[in-house]
Design a protein around this motif. Structure first.
Motif, PDB file in Angstrom:
ATOM      1  N   CYS A 178      52.304  39.771  34.463  1.00 24.40           N
ATOM      2  CA  CYS A 178      52.716  40.502  35.662  1.00 24.40           C
ATOM      3  C   CYS A 178      51.544  41.295  36.241  1.00 24.40           C
ATOM      4  O   CYS A 178      51.350  41.337  37.468  1.00 24.40           O
ATOM      5  N   ALA A 179      50.768  41.926  35.369  1.00 24.70           N
ATOM      6  CA  ALA A 179      49.616  42.699  35.839  1.00 24.70           C
ATOM      7  C   ALA A 179      48.594  41.803  36.527  1.00 24.70           C
ATOM      8  O   ALA A 179      48.026  42.161  37.575  1.00 24.70           O
ATOM      9  N   ALA A 180      48.355  40.622  35.956  1.00 27.71           N
ATOM     10  CA  ALA A 180      47.394  39.692  36.553  1.00 27.71           C
ATOM     11  C   ALA A 180      47.902  39.197  37.901  1.00 27.71           C
ATOM     12  O   ALA A 180      47.126  39.066  38.868  1.00 27.71           O
ATOM     13  N   ALA A 181      49.197  38.906  37.997  1.00 25.66           N
ATOM     14  CA  ALA A 181      49.759  38.442  39.266  1.00 25.66           C
ATOM     15  C   ALA A 181      49.570  39.497  40.351  1.00 25.66           C
ATOM     16  O   ALA A 181      49.148  39.190  41.478  1.00 25.66           O
ATOM     17  N   GLU A 182      49.859  40.745  40.023  1.00 26.70           N
ATOM     18  CA  GLU A 182      49.719  41.820  41.009  1.00 26.70           C
ATOM     19  C   GLU A 182      48.252  42.078  41.348  1.00 26.70           C
ATOM     20  O   GLU A 182      47.892  42.268  42.513  1.00 26.70           O
ATOM     21  N   GLY A 183      47.409  42.085  40.309  1.00 27.79           N
ATOM     22  CA  GLY A 183      45.994  42.364  40.544  1.00 27.79           C
ATOM     23  C   GLY A 183      45.323  41.298  41.366  1.00 27.79           C
ATOM     24  O   GLY A 183      44.572  41.604  42.325  1.00 27.79           O
ATOM     25  N   PHE A 184      45.571  40.036  41.060  1.00 27.56           N
ATOM     26  CA  PHE A 184      44.899  38.954  41.780  1.00 27.56           C
ATOM     27  C   PHE A 184      45.491  38.752  43.173  1.00 27.56           C
ATOM     28  O   PHE A 184      44.789  38.304  44.083  1.00 27.56           O
ATOM     29  N   THR A 185      46.768  39.091  43.340  1.00 27.78           N
ATOM     30  CA  THR A 185      47.324  39.080  44.691  1.00 27.78           C
ATOM     31  C   THR A 185      46.620  40.117  45.556  1.00 27.78           C
ATOM     32  O   THR A 185      46.275  39.859  46.725  1.00 27.78           O
ATOM     33  N   LYS A 286      53.690  36.365  50.196  1.00 32.00           N
ATOM     34  CA  LYS A 286      53.265  35.229  51.035  1.00 32.00           C
ATOM     35  C   LYS A 286      51.796  34.887  50.796  1.00 32.00           C
ATOM     36  O   LYS A 286      51.122  34.319  51.652  1.00 32.00           O
ATOM     37  N   ILE A 287      51.308  35.216  49.612  1.00 34.51           N
ATOM     38  CA  ILE A 287      49.930  34.916  49.208  1.00 34.51           C
ATOM     39  C   ILE A 287      49.973  33.990  48.001  1.00 34.51           C
ATOM     40  O   ILE A 287      50.635  34.287  47.005  1.00 34.51           O
ATOM     41  N   THR A 288      49.285  32.861  48.096  1.00 38.76           N
ATOM     42  CA  THR A 288      49.244  31.898  46.999  1.00 38.76           C
ATOM     43  C   THR A 288      47.999  32.131  46.164  1.00 38.76           C
ATOM     44  O   THR A 288      46.886  32.249  46.707  1.00 38.76           O
TER      45      THR A 288
END
Length: 290
Positions: A178-185, A286-288
């Motif tokens: 979850c942290a990686a998803a938020e950080g990289f988004t 809306k960011i891949t």
């Protein structure tokens, strides 16, 4: 002295794990609910496909099933040979392990909860980590069989301790995901090159198993190979939260992560890999991530 070993449950992990046993033991029984899969395993690896009644007559019995309830269903159907050791590699419930251990002890059978980590590549290469709960003497007797499939094998406590460690491990992986998803988004929203950023992070303090493996091999390349299903991660995070509640602890990060993984699982496509949880974040932003 171990004369025979058995393996129950030939799924993505079990099929590969059981393949290593004939290299070390002369008699290796296998059983699977879909018996054709057991017969296929026997043809491919030299194991012996047998009935459920016969598979539990081995000295060491491994099981690798989706849930502790399914292990209970098997136990309800069989009469296990006295003196056997049951090694359950399911990512199960700690309390179930304690009950199963007590139940089998009445019949002279030892029970070890021994979930594994390393995913299918670890099962393929016999490099799994075993986290084991149960009796020390039973652990020592079964150790040589576990060593056929793993490289790091630790007795972490009494019955239930192995399942507890696995649940907390998978919960921590979910936190990292979850942290990686938020950080990289966030990084992509600011126009950052994600692959180059990943190289920097993996050489820095923010790295984790998720950034080193899941992000480059599953997410950024958009492959999402199904080796550990998202519903199983949701189950494991639920077990971890139950452990928190049982201990009357406060764990806000774990609780939030559990809610996020459950939400991602609820909207995911059937048979999604755990890494596909990031698609929930993508639907929000809306960011891949690619």
């Amino acid at each position: 002295m171990i004369q025979s070993v058995a393996f129950i449950g030939l799924g993505a992990m079990g099929y590969r794990m059981a393949a290593h046993l004939p290299k070390h033991f002369d008699t290796v029984y296998v059983w699977n609910r879909n018996f054709e899969k057991a017969q296929q395993h026997a043809t491919e690896f030299g194991t012996i496909a047998v009935s459920l009644e016969q598979v539990v007559q081995a000295d060491i019995i491994f099981s690798c099933l989706p849930t502790s309830d399914q292990v209970d269903e098997i136990l309800d159907q069989v009469h296990i040979k006295s003196g056997a050791i049951w090694v359950d590699c399911t990512s199960g419930v700690p309390e179930s392990a304690r009950l199963q251990s007590t139940r089998l002890h009445q019949y002279g059978v030892q029970f070890l909860d021994a979930p594994v980590s390393g995913q299918t590549v670890g099962a393929e290469n016999a490099t799994l980590t075993f986290m084991v709960g149960g009796d020390t003497e039973a652990f020592q007797q079964a150790l040589v069989a576990m060593q056929a499939m793993g490289t790091l094998i630790k007795l972490v406590g009494d019955s239930g301790a192995g399942f507890a460690v696995k649940a907390v491990n998978n919960m921590m992986m979910a936190v990292h995901l979850c942290a990686a998803a938020e950080g990289f988004t966030t990084l992509k929203a600011h126009g950052v090159n994600l692959n180059e950023a990943l190289a920097c992070i993996n050489a820095s303090s923010g790295k984790s198993g998720v950034t080193e493996s899941a992000l480059p091999q599953r997410i950024l390349n958009r492959s999402f190979p199904v080796t550990f299903a998202l519903p199983l991660l949701a189950k494991d995070t639920g077990i971890a939260i139950d452990l928190v509640r049982d201990a009357r602890l406060s764990a806000p990060i774990l609780s939030l992560t559990q809610n996020l993984i459950q939400a991602a699982n609820a909207i995911a496509e059937p048979n999604s890999d755990f890494s596909a949880a990031v698609k929930m974040y993508e639907s929000w932003s809306k960011i891949t991530l690619e």
